[in-house]
Design an enzyme around this catalytic site. Structure first.
Site, mmCIF file in Angstrom:
data_model
loop_
_atom_site.group_PDB
_atom_site.id
_atom_site.type_symbol
_atom_site.label_atom_id
_atom_site.label_comp_id
_atom_site.label_asym_id
_atom_site.label_seq_id
_atom_site.Cartn_x
_atom_site.Cartn_y
_atom_site.Cartn_z
ATOM 1 N N ILE A 199 -10.380 8.867 0.979
ATOM 2 C CA ILE A 199 -10.334 7.721 0.054
ATOM 3 C C ILE A 199 -10.227 6.424 0.846
ATOM 4 O O ILE A 199 -9.478 6.339 1.815
ATOM 5 C CB ILE A 199 -9.102 7.839 -0.893
ATOM 6 C CG1 ILE A 199 -9.249 9.006 -1.865
ATOM 7 C CG2 ILE A 199 -8.837 6.532 -1.661
ATOM 8 C CD1 ILE A 199 -10.297 8.827 -2.960
ATOM 9 N N HIS A 205 -27.439 -15.619 26.138
ATOM 10 C CA HIS A 205 -26.380 -15.443 27.130
ATOM 11 C C HIS A 205 -25.643 -16.741 27.475
ATOM 12 O O HIS A 205 -24.801 -16.746 28.362
ATOM 13 C CB HIS A 205 -26.971 -14.840 28.421
ATOM 14 C CG HIS A 205 -27.254 -13.373 28.302
ATOM 15 N ND1 HIS A 205 -27.991 -12.838 27.271
ATOM 16 C CD2 HIS A 205 -26.868 -12.316 29.065
ATOM 17 C CE1 HIS A 205 -28.064 -11.528 27.409
ATOM 18 N NE2 HIS A 205 -27.378 -11.182 28.496
ATOM 19 N N GLU A 265 -16.856 -4.262 25.320
ATOM 20 C CA GLU A 265 -15.964 -5.430 25.404
ATOM 21 C C GLU A 265 -14.794 -5.338 24.427
ATOM 22 O O GLU A 265 -13.658 -5.672 24.748
ATOM 23 C CB GLU A 265 -16.743 -6.730 25.123
ATOM 24 C CG GLU A 265 -17.682 -7.167 26.225
ATOM 25 C CD GLU A 265 -19.048 -6.496 26.149
ATOM 26 O OE1 GLU A 265 -19.247 -5.616 25.278
ATOM 27 O OE2 GLU A 265 -19.918 -6.852 26.958
ATOM 28 N N HIS A 300 -4.194 3.353 -3.305
ATOM 29 C CA HIS A 300 -4.382 2.815 -1.948
ATOM 30 C C HIS A 300 -3.580 1.530 -1.731
ATOM 31 O O HIS A 300 -2.791 1.437 -0.796
ATOM 32 C CB HIS A 300 -5.866 2.554 -1.663
ATOM 33 C CG HIS A 300 -6.069 1.622 -0.508
ATOM 34 N ND1 HIS A 300 -6.146 2.064 0.788
ATOM 35 C CD2 HIS A 300 -6.146 0.262 -0.447
ATOM 36 C CE1 HIS A 300 -6.269 1.021 1.594
ATOM 37 N NE2 HIS A 300 -6.280 -0.075 0.860
ATOM 38 N N HIS A 321 0.829 -1.211 0.000
ATOM 39 C CA HIS A 321 0.000 0.000 0.000
ATOM 40 C C HIS A 321 0.862 1.259 0.000
ATOM 41 O O HIS A 321 1.281 1.723 1.062
ATOM 42 C CB HIS A 321 -0.900 -0.006 1.236
ATOM 43 C CG HIS A 321 -1.797 -1.188 1.321
ATOM 44 N ND1 HIS A 321 -1.341 -2.443 1.682
ATOM 45 C CD2 HIS A 321 -3.127 -1.326 1.091
ATOM 46 C CE1 HIS A 321 -2.350 -3.302 1.660
ATOM 47 N NE2 HIS A 321 -3.453 -2.644 1.309
HETATM 48 C C1 LIG Z 1 -11.121 -4.657 10.204
HETATM 49 C C2 LIG Z 1 -10.631 -4.473 8.798
HETATM 50 N N1 LIG Z 1 -11.502 -4.499 7.787
HETATM 51 C C3 LIG Z 1 -11.089 -4.379 6.514
HETATM 52 C C4 LIG Z 1 -9.753 -4.246 6.233
HETATM 53 C C5 LIG Z 1 -9.275 -4.157 4.802
HETATM 54 N N2 LIG Z 1 -8.806 -2.808 4.498
HETATM 55 C C6 LIG Z 1 -7.522 -2.456 4.538
HETATM 56 S S1 LIG Z 1 -7.252 -0.858 4.182
HETATM 57 C C7 LIG Z 1 -8.901 -0.565 3.937
HETATM 58 C C8 LIG Z 1 -9.396 0.789 3.549
HETATM 59 C C9 LIG Z 1 -9.016 1.770 4.565
HETATM 60 O O1 LIG Z 1 -9.192 3.058 4.098
HETATM 61 P P1 LIG Z 1 -8.363 4.219 4.751
HETATM 62 O O2 LIG Z 1 -8.269 4.003 6.200
HETATM 63 O O3 LIG Z 1 -8.916 5.501 4.282
HETATM 64 O O4 LIG Z 1 -6.898 3.996 4.195
HETATM 65 P P2 LIG Z 1 -6.251 4.702 2.920
HETATM 66 O O5 LIG Z 1 -7.143 4.390 1.767
HETATM 67 O O6 LIG Z 1 -6.188 6.128 3.224
HETATM 68 O O7 LIG Z 1 -4.919 4.037 2.781
HETATM 69 C C10 LIG Z 1 -9.625 -1.738 4.142
HETATM 70 C C11 LIG Z 1 -11.081 -1.846 4.000
HETATM 71 C C12 LIG Z 1 -8.864 -4.235 7.323
HETATM 72 N N3 LIG Z 1 -7.550 -4.140 7.160
HETATM 73 N N4 LIG Z 1 -9.326 -4.316 8.593
#
Ligand SMILES: Cc1ncc(C[n+]2csc(CCOP(=O)(O)OP(=O)(O)O)c2C)c(N)n1
Length: 660
Positions: free
Chosen positions: A188, A471, A409, A260, A29
């Site tokens: 984004i 529960h 939690e 990204h 990334h």
């Molecule tokens: C709990 C979780 N769900 C989904 C993902 C997959 N994932 C990695 S980055 C991302 C998008 C995040 O967007 P942002 O925080 O804006 O990062 P940027 O595009 O700016 O790098 C997703 C959905 C993850 N790493 N963790």
């Protein structure tokens, strides 16, 4: 002072190392490191107190990259500032098997990685725990020894995840003013613009939970610096919303989701080199830029030395205690204290619920261990986690040792991880076993990182009774046992509970969970035994030579096993009983021990008021399992055990049928 030109070149070093590593790995990334490079350059070159030559210095500022997918940002920073355990060769090995530079930052790979991140939102919630730990230790040892900030970089994704709400609400409530969060506000995510899925006013949201908020241009170093300085004197935690351009510097792709999570491609990297006026070859950093970064890495040397002088000048006893606490060693006399308690239990053999047994053990433990930091997710009277020493921590007063985490939690489990990672404290906290599902992602990360946190999971079966199937845990024990490196204890009485607590606290590199009952249990270990039998995971509770039937059971079902064994014996059927307080520890015993415990009885029975998954390893595919096949029901516990056939009579009938 760092000139704007020098700042830009320092930030560009992060950008190009990130672009190059992602390109070479053909995976990763680049967008986040390129977009957030200015933020971290200001932070690390001017404000962070850290010492790459002494990376574990207890009073260092913590930096958490919550948006773990941007791992190259952290790896670049650690290399540039001079951490000795990461080299440019490591950057070239990004995402390869066995490399330190894993896809997402992994705790333990490089000393500057404070926590494992990747599941979005976890890092933010860990940082709340770190800030709690700092505040608590400052109270205890004084600002001479603990007085540092916790900085976090989050993305849109971290803020969208539900866990972030639990984390920021807790931090705002506790007024953790040394927690400073940078939001990489680039609008984004993977699918495209944030507006596709979210229209939250994040500033209003943070304000609503009692945070200080500041908005800046995330590419303006002076504005970022001013924001950090304002945040440092705030009496609340601070969100610095940094408006950034994802993939900053990639002329054709920046500002779009295309940067990204994919390599930019040779052509776009060449274009970035041109637009950012960067002549250096891939993975090489011009000498003047590397020098500037190495100087940034030396910046806090003096601060650290002064801290060391203060530590040296601390009275011997207090200093030794501080050092012990950060080494994670238990105080002398821990084992003998538990042992003395076991002797005492054997004198009275109380009939108690294991949650109550746990409270009694905790009373002893908390009396001996000033580092234990208790809590509960609003179930204190049910979890029995608050002993006489546990005064509540409040926003104004951190002299207590108990955190009312609220009904959170997931945030609680992640904060516990942060507390353990920070060092100096051992977190334990309570919840219902059924809601371990709500904290599972954090429990999994604790296991992956190998850190000592202890979950007190009470109400561990249909024995909950009237609250009903919502529960009553059915599949939770099996699913928790499926997590590698997590110890799931299910003690059968007060003696076993004491032994399990002893084991959990002695495990420096593994999290534990104790599954405890709501209902009273008849003691099964009535004689004092010096050895910690639970350490074997499973052991002979009732031996019998040439046993025709062996019954294996855990927790509340051990008393059923004992009763069934008595009934079978009366019928002339020799029966053994094996108590199984911890399947994981049993599986770690040598072959001889395991073979001997499993034994050769023609009939093997497993009893646990939960699903069968996992039990075949003890009773075999042809073993009889007395447990749950469906969800539970709402009724008094005794009626439920009868209704679902988890009784001594059912065990006897099934064993006799098999023998006939
Ligand atoms: C709990 C979780 N769900 C989904 C993902 C997959 N994932 C990695 S980055 C991302 C998008 C995040 O967007 P942002 O925080 O804006 O990062 P940027 O595009 O700016 O790098 C997703 C959905 C993850 N790493 N963790």
């Amino acid at each position: 002072m760092i000139s704007r030109e020098k700042h830009n070149r320092m930030a560009n070093a992060i950008r190009f190392l990130s672009m190059d590593a992602v390109e070479k790995a053909n995976s990763g990334h680049p967008g986040l490191p390129m977009g957030a490079a200015d933020i971290v350059t200001v932070l690390f070159s001017r404000y962070m107190n850290f010492d790459p030559k002494n990376p574990l210095w207890p009073d260092r500022d913590r930096f958490v990259l919550s948006a773990g997918h941007g791992s190259m940002l952290l790896y670049s920073l650690l290399y540039l500032t001079g951490y000795e355990d990461i080299t440019v060769e490591d950057l070239k090995q990004f995402r390869q098997l066995g490399s330190k530079t894993a896809g997402h930052p992994e705790y333990g790979h490089v000393s500057g990685i404070e926590t494992t991140t990747g599941p979005l939102g976890q890092g933010l919630a860990n940082s709340v725990g770190m800030a709690i730990a700092e505040r608590k230790l400052r109270e205890e040892f004084g600002a001479e020894l603990q007085d540092h900030h916790t900085y976090v970089l989050v993305g849109d994704g971290c803020l969208m995840e539900g866990i972030s709400q639990e984390a920021i609400a807790l931090a705002g409530h506790l007024k953790l003013n040394k927690l400073i969060v940078f939001w990489d506000d680039n609008s984004i995510t993977i699918d495209g613009a944030v507006s596709l899925s979210d229209s939250t006013d994040q500033i209003a949201r943070f304000k609503a939970v009692n945070w200080n908020t500041i908005q800046v241009d995330g590419h303006d170093p002076d504005a970022i610096a001013a924001a950090i300085e304002a945040a440092q004197i705030s009496d609340k935690p601070t969100l610095i919303a940094c408006k950034t351009i994802i993939g900053f510097g990639a002329p054709n792709k920046q500002g779009t989701h295309k940067v990204h999570g994919s390599p930019l491609g040779a052509e776009e990297i060449a274009a970035a080199r041109k637009s950012l006026e960067w002549d250096a070859e891939a993975f090489s950093v011009p000498a003047d830029v590397l020098d500037a970064w190495r100087l940034a890495g030396l910046r806090s040397n003096k601060v650290r030395k002064e801290w060391e002088e203060r530590l040296a000048a601390t009275p011997t006893e207090k200093r030794a205690e501080f050092v012990r606490r950060f080494a994670g060693d238990l105080p002398g006399g821990f084992d003998s204290t538990i042992d003395a308690f076991k002797k005492k239990i054997a004198e009275s053999n109380p009939t108690v619920a294991t949650r109550k047994a746990s409270e009694d053990v905790l009373e002893i433990i908390n009396g001996l261990l000033p580092e234990s930091l208790g809590g509960s997710a609003d179930l204190t009277p049910s979890n029995n986690t608050k002993t006489s020493q546990m005064k509540a921590i409040t926003p104004a007063d951190f002299s207590g040792r108990y955190i009312h985490y609220g009904i959170r939690e997931h945030g609680m489990a992640a904060a516990m991880n942060g507390i353990a990672l920070h060092g100096g404290l051992i977190p334990y906290a309570g919840g219902f076993l059924i809601f371990s599902d709500y904290c599972r992602p954090s429990v999994r990360l604790a296991a992956l990182m190998g850190i000592r946190v202890v979950h007190v999971w009470t109400h561990d079966s249909i024995g909950v009774g009237e609250d009903g199937p919502t529960h009553q845990p059915i599949e939770q024990l099996a699913s928790l046992r499926a997590i590698p490196n997590l110890l799931v204890f299910r003690p059968a009485d007060q003696t076993e509970t004491a032994e399990c607590w002893q084991l959990a606290l002695k495990e420096k590199k593994r999290p534990s969970g104790l599954a405890l009952t709501r209902q009273n249990l008849t003691p099964v270990r009535k004689e004092y035994e010096e050895k910690n039998l639970c350490a074997y995971g499973a052991y002979d509770l009732i031996s019998a030579s040439d046993a025709q039937v062996t019954i294996f059971a855990s927790g509340s079902e051990v008393e059923i096993a004992v009763k069934a064994a008595g009934m079978l014996d009366q019928k002339g059927i020799a029966t053994r009983v094996v108590s199984v307080p911890c399947v994981e520890l049993f599986m770690e015993q040598d072959d001889d021990y395991r073979t001997a415990i499993i034994g050769k009885s023609p009939v093997k029975v497993g009893i646990e008021a939960a699903v069968r998954e996992g039990w075949d390893a003890l009773i075999g595919l042809d073993g009889i399992f007395i447990g749950m096949k469906s969800f539970g029901a709402s009724a008094p516990a005794k009626d439920l055990y009868k209704h679902f056939g988890i009784t001594a009579e059912a065990v006897v009938a099934a064993a006799e049928k098999r023998l006939s």
